[in-house]
Scaffold this motif. Structure first.
Motif, short mmCIF file in Angstrom:
data_model
loop_
_atom_site.label_atom_id
_atom_site.label_comp_id
_atom_site.label_asym_id
_atom_site.label_seq_id
_atom_site.Cartn_x
_atom_site.Cartn_y
_atom_site.Cartn_z
N ALA A 24 0.83 -1.21 0.00
CA ALA A 24 0.00 0.00 0.00
C ALA A 24 0.86 1.26 0.00
N LEU A 25 1.98 1.22 0.74
CA LEU A 25 2.90 2.36 0.75
C LEU A 25 3.53 2.57 -0.62
N GLU A 32 8.98 7.01 -1.92
CA GLU A 32 9.56 6.78 -0.60
C GLU A 32 10.38 5.50 -0.53
N HIS A 33 11.58 5.61 0.04
CA HIS A 33 12.41 4.44 0.31
C HIS A 33 11.85 3.71 1.54
N ILE A 34 11.95 2.38 1.54
CA ILE A 34 11.37 1.59 2.62
C ILE A 34 12.37 0.53 3.09
N VAL A 35 12.50 0.41 4.40
CA VAL A 35 13.26 -0.68 5.02
C VAL A 35 12.26 -1.52 5.80
N TYR A 36 12.18 -2.81 5.46
CA TYR A 36 11.23 -3.71 6.11
C TYR A 36 11.96 -4.72 6.99
N PHE A 37 11.32 -5.05 8.12
CA PHE A 37 11.87 -6.09 9.00
C PHE A 37 10.76 -7.08 9.33
N ALA A 219 0.19 7.62 6.69
CA ALA A 219 1.61 7.90 6.51
C ALA A 219 1.82 9.07 5.55
N ALA A 220 1.06 9.09 4.46
CA ALA A 220 1.17 10.18 3.48
C ALA A 220 0.82 11.52 4.13
#
Length: 269
Positions: A24-25, A32-37, A219-220
């Motif tokens: 969705a992001l 936008e850059h994203i780091v997922y864990f 978030a936006a």
């Protein structure tokens, strides 16, 4: 030196479910850059004690903070239900969003008659977190919750339109539908993959609230209000971190993301 706008968003979950939020992001905020864990070695969190969940959540928060994120998104309903305060404590001035808050706000706004259903894992339902958030927004809201423990394995098996899944959904939703709800919150990040099937089961008169989509919208709005939205021309970068079996995460994760999944790194604590 990167400007604050160019820093990544940190998103985390106990496993693969949070990838629905990442998807969705990606669609709502393509720059936008994203780091997922994903804590795949210690999933599921739902059967663990609250102190253990708080400890694990704190570790993951620290990991993402060390990567210089500009926002943290708790994409796990279990973590959001019992440990979001731990994230906020460690995040300091970094904004923290979570799927329960986003889903609760969207449901209250969407409901016409004030009768809202919530489906989720047993831990999320037993925490009563969605009901508390909704009642804080509007004390007149009536919330009817139903645990649906079989949905997660069915989704991970890929049985999104299977008759077994349809029959299971009908059984789970009977008590909620009997209460005359007009809005149904999908209170687990796996459930958006079942949205077409669930909409078919509940009928067109009940609005489904997808916490992944509402979280991306929140978030936006938050990034815009803080002047942290990335306006650069560099293509967005995505990094995925797991604690066990990257190949399994990649295989299932591509179903959640709807696209190929690369750069999966195994984290050694």
């Amino acid at each position: 030196m990167a400007s604050p706008r160019e820093l990544p968003i940190g998103v985390f979950d106990s496993g693969v479910g949070g990838l629905t939020v990442v998807r969705a992001l990606m669609e709502r905020l393509p720059l936008e850059h994203i780091v997922y864990f994903g804590d795949t070695a210690r999933v599921p969190y739902g059967i663990k004690s609250i102190p253990t969940i708080e400890h694990f959540t704190g570790q993951i928060t620290d990991f993402l903070m060390e990567r210089g994120v500009k926002m943290l998104i708790v994409a796990c309903n279990t973590m959001a239900a019992v440990a979001v305060h731990e994230v906020a404590r460690r995040a300091g001035n970094i904004p923290v969003l979570d799927v329960i808050d986003a889903g609760a706000r969207a449901a209250v706004e969407a409901s016409r008659g004030g009768n809202i259903g919530v489906i989720g894992t047993p831990t999320t339902v037993n925490s009563n977190a969605y009901a508390r958030r909704m009642h804080a927004l509007d004390p007149r809201i009536r919330v009817f919750s139903q645990a649906c423990p079989l949905f997660v394995p069915l989704v991970e098996e890929g049985w999104l339109e299977h008759e077994v899944t349809r029959l299971t959904a009908r059984e789970y939703l009977k008590p909620v539908l009997a209460e005359g709800v007009d809005t149904l919150v999908l209170g687990c990040t796996h459930y958006p993959l079942l949205k077409p099937l669930l909409q078919d089961v509940v009928g067109p008169g009940i609005r489904l609230v997808d916490s992944a989509i509402t979280t991306a919208e929140f978030a936006a709005a938050k990034l815009a209000s803080l002047d942290l939205a990335n306006h650069g021309e560099v293509p967005a970068r995505y990094a995925f971190n797991v604690t066990d079996i990257p190949l399994r995460f990649q295989t299932i994760g591509e179903r959640f993301l709807g696209r190929s999944l690369s750069q999966v790194t195994k984290v050694e604590w």
